[in-house]
Enzyme design. Sequence first.
Site, mmCIF file in Angstrom:
data_model
loop_
_atom_site.group_PDB
_atom_site.id
_atom_site.type_symbol
_atom_site.label_atom_id
_atom_site.label_comp_id
_atom_site.label_asym_id
_atom_site.label_seq_id
_atom_site.Cartn_x
_atom_site.Cartn_y
_atom_site.Cartn_z
ATOM 1 N N LEU B 11 0.863 -1.184 0.000
ATOM 2 C CA LEU B 11 0.000 0.000 0.000
ATOM 3 C C LEU B 11 0.897 1.231 0.000
ATOM 4 O O LEU B 11 1.545 1.539 0.995
ATOM 5 C CB LEU B 11 -0.898 0.022 1.241
ATOM 6 C CG LEU B 11 -1.702 -1.246 1.554
ATOM 7 C CD1 LEU B 11 -2.617 -0.999 2.751
ATOM 8 C CD2 LEU B 11 -2.515 -1.684 0.334
ATOM 9 N N CYS B 13 3.379 3.552 -3.007
ATOM 10 C CA CYS B 13 4.554 3.260 -3.827
ATOM 11 C C CYS B 13 5.347 4.545 -4.073
ATOM 12 O O CYS B 13 5.688 4.874 -5.199
ATOM 13 C CB CYS B 13 4.137 2.579 -5.128
ATOM 14 S SG CYS B 13 5.507 1.677 -5.885
ATOM 15 N N GLY B 17 7.981 2.800 -0.669
ATOM 16 C CA GLY B 17 7.309 1.685 -1.329
ATOM 17 C C GLY B 17 8.032 1.212 -2.582
ATOM 18 O O GLY B 17 8.170 -0.001 -2.815
ATOM 19 N N LYS B 106 4.467 5.943 11.755
ATOM 20 C CA LYS B 106 4.670 6.362 13.156
ATOM 21 C C LYS B 106 3.481 7.127 13.712
ATOM 22 O O LYS B 106 3.094 6.943 14.863
ATOM 23 C CB LYS B 106 5.928 7.197 13.287
ATOM 24 C CG LYS B 106 5.944 8.414 12.390
ATOM 25 C CD LYS B 106 7.354 8.905 12.141
ATOM 26 C CE LYS B 106 7.397 9.778 10.904
ATOM 27 N NZ LYS B 106 7.932 9.121 9.733
ATOM 28 N N VAL B 133 10.183 3.968 13.590
ATOM 29 C CA VAL B 133 11.067 4.760 14.451
ATOM 30 C C VAL B 133 12.509 4.626 13.987
ATOM 31 O O VAL B 133 13.038 3.517 13.881
ATOM 32 C CB VAL B 133 10.970 4.305 15.928
ATOM 33 C CG1 VAL B 133 11.871 5.179 16.802
ATOM 34 C CG2 VAL B 133 9.541 4.360 16.422
ATOM 35 N N GLY B 135 14.064 4.955 11.161
ATOM 36 C CA GLY B 135 14.371 4.375 9.847
ATOM 37 C C GLY B 135 15.025 3.016 9.907
ATOM 38 O O GLY B 135 14.435 2.051 10.400
ATOM 39 N N GLY B 188 16.764 19.062 0.317
ATOM 40 C CA GLY B 188 15.775 17.990 0.360
ATOM 41 C C GLY B 188 15.662 17.305 1.714
ATOM 42 O O GLY B 188 14.964 16.306 1.855
ATOM 43 N N LYS B 206 7.305 9.241 17.709
ATOM 44 C CA LYS B 206 8.295 8.197 17.933
ATOM 45 C C LYS B 206 8.547 7.995 19.425
ATOM 46 O O LYS B 206 8.730 6.862 19.890
ATOM 47 C CB LYS B 206 9.585 8.556 17.204
ATOM 48 C CG LYS B 206 9.409 8.528 15.679
ATOM 49 C CD LYS B 206 10.544 9.243 14.961
ATOM 50 C CE LYS B 206 10.381 9.159 13.445
ATOM 51 N NZ LYS B 206 11.355 10.017 12.739
ATOM 52 N N GLY B 305 14.837 8.146 4.654
ATOM 53 C CA GLY B 305 15.285 7.825 3.288
ATOM 54 C C GLY B 305 14.630 6.558 2.793
ATOM 55 O O GLY B 305 14.283 5.672 3.583
#
Lengths: 432, 432
Positions: B11, B13, B17, B106, B133, B135, B188, B206, B305
Amino acid sequence: MRTRPLKVALLGCGVVGSEVARIMTTHADDLAQRIGAPVELAGVAVRRPSKVRDGIDPALVTTDATALVKRGDIDVVVEVIGGIEPARTLITTAFAHGASVVSANKALLAQDGAALHAAADEHGKDLYYEAAVAGAIPLIRPLRESLAGDKINRVMGIVNGTTNFILDKMDSTGAGYQEALDEATALGYAEADPTADVEAFDAAAKAAILAGIAFHTRVRLDDVYREGMTEVTAADFASAKNMGCTIKLLAICERAADGGSVTARVHPAMIPLTHPLASVRGAYNAVFVESDAAGQLMFYGPGAGGAPTASAVLGDLVAVCRNRLSGATGPGESAYAALPVSPMGDVVTRYHISLDVADKPGVLAQVATVFAEHGVSIDTVRQHGRQDGDGEASLVVVTHRASDASLSGTVEALRKLDTVRGVASIMRVEGE
Amino acid sequence: MRTRPLKVALLGCGVVGSEVARIMTTHADDLAQRIGAPVELAGVAVRRPSKVRDGIDPALVTTDATALVKRGDIDVVVEVIGGIEPARTLITTAFAHGASVVSANKALLAQDGAALHAAADEHGKDLYYEAAVAGAIPLIRPLRESLAGDKINRVMGIVNGTTNFILDKMDSTGAGYQEALDEATALGYAEADPTADVEAFDAAAKAAILAGIAFHTRVRLDDVYREGMTEVTAADFASAKNMGCTIKLLAICERAADGGSVTARVHPAMIPLTHPLASVRGAYNAVFVESDAAGQLMFYGPGAGGAPTASAVLGDLVAVCRNRLSGATGPGESAYAALPVSPMGDVVTRYHISLDVADKPGVLAQVATVFAEHGVSIDTVRQHGRQDGDGEASLVVVTHRASDASLSGTVEALRKLDTVRGVASIMRVEGE
């Protein structure tokens, strides 16, 4: 919650075992909640029953470990004896008599991990050993489970607290190896016979275990290149400082650039002060993991000691008990990749070489020619006379990345030069 | 190995995803070996089907997420949409239709974790969320499993990469908040609307998740004290440097000294440069865990990321698939301790307070009296005239440990003093 308790047999009641027993007693309610059933200490096997053990019912203590693991009503055997035998036989006997096993035994796992895993599988039991590597630091479980969907390319770490204490002391005080070792011994960080630590047998066992898990490949203790840290000198630390580095005893498990083979090695190495491992102080451990998707991860914490090791043992105990209640087993050995383990000669890294040479013109040209002939490219050279009038100078060469075999060939040829009086030190440079 | 594949519905993308889908394809053989059965991407629900998605069979793409999770043949639903709805309904629908769930959400877990766990339990399914939490950093699994036999007393970490990037930039360049935020946006690291990050909503979610797991207690998002970092100034960093500190946005989950309650909070704080968290640079995350037996542990890595988050999602996917094959489920919610969550006023820590005061005799005595009246003990005071001739001076007070309520009372009273022109900043001092 189930009310019938799961029965635990404890093999060994030294620094770690007594902490395991203590926490099982003082935190019994928490453990029961987290497992879903109470756990009961059903027996404690020791060598010297006369020794007083606070808080352990003397009726549970036995010297007959074999009879304990054969009882048939034991759910989990916790093995914190260490060494190969009788631990190995006791563990396989435990599987055969229906128990799962939690072990902290790095030497045994490194030597006979495959056979022990096979025995566990044969009987449908669990073999967990988080405590075998880096004490309290969760490392086996993250590598085996959290990163199970990733491709690990390198595991590089400080996995022996004794040697890190000694090297940290040498670095911060300028002390020599012997002086730093004496202090480590006086403070209880080094054993009376420090061989297993300072000759890196302990770290090599951990490297074998980590490489096996990281690369889904059987890596035997014999596959691990091992070099101790007894020959690291104050002069090496001075050289390291000149390069913006410090020296650590590193366990390094790497996948080759082409992905087709792996290597595992333990040796002292220079690493840049900016690398996270450089700032690991005292007897702490830390392990740096690099993988395709996750990138760079680091795990840090106390690598030894009774309570930290007991924490890891008890985490495994909870997992194994939960598996038992659900009728499942956790991840077993994963060695499907079966990658070849390459010898040390295939390892590619950088080198810092100190040579004692004759102080006369043309020596540098001679030395540089030898490096070139062996295909080892030089990054920097520093040359200086000793100014003590004996006609010698020192030459410090730092290479670009080259294979260990090429470097060995270079050094062998250098030793044959009349103008090279000696090779003062060779040290690998990692983490750049 | 089983040959019939496990079916996965994805679910979302986007950044995460698409990485999950890519790794599932490129590493299909490894995943199959590690799971014990192949995994197959059975459907991908997206909002905009027209967007080109490299390497994903267009026939798998649908805009009807509800129909996908209701198919009945899906083994695992991977939810990387984010936000509360439709994610929440899709997850509960997935459980009801026989699927287990891996989520990176999260916000949803922090708000509705208890209800989602209950839904998973009701249907005997797994709910895993390592990616929610920090990554890629293995954190949920180590806290929930590796430390399951230990007693965690504190979890303190940098769990938001955007704000760490901004604060690191302010620290290293002397830039102000806005300038550093602009750079983060240009690179970014910050979103166009940075509110969730800089006002610490993300970190608070978190913190709620971490506190819940660490203390086996339900901690709701509303229980977490939250203070953003938009008011941190270059002057605050200068003050921090004077104290040998830097400033980080910290999520802190603590067990009270008497063990009877817990707190969770997120706010900027000074920490000593010698603390391991002080050297966490850029957009990296790191979490420091203190427990009874293990002592101090730290986990470090990329906190966000696409690929790092996908690594965490896939680790969970492997675990959930393995559980499915063995017919078991992993550890669910553990909230048995049900400790009360105390308000911010009960938190005990140290404070660094900068006051603008009238530059005349007796002011320090007045100020010190106010602290004393509120039971807040002063550690150090630094007083200096501004030398700009406006008759104002600044007074920097660092307190001993005191409750947040006492400190608030002190500040309120200080504001009422004629001689106090303003409270320039109040910052907590942690990690000592």
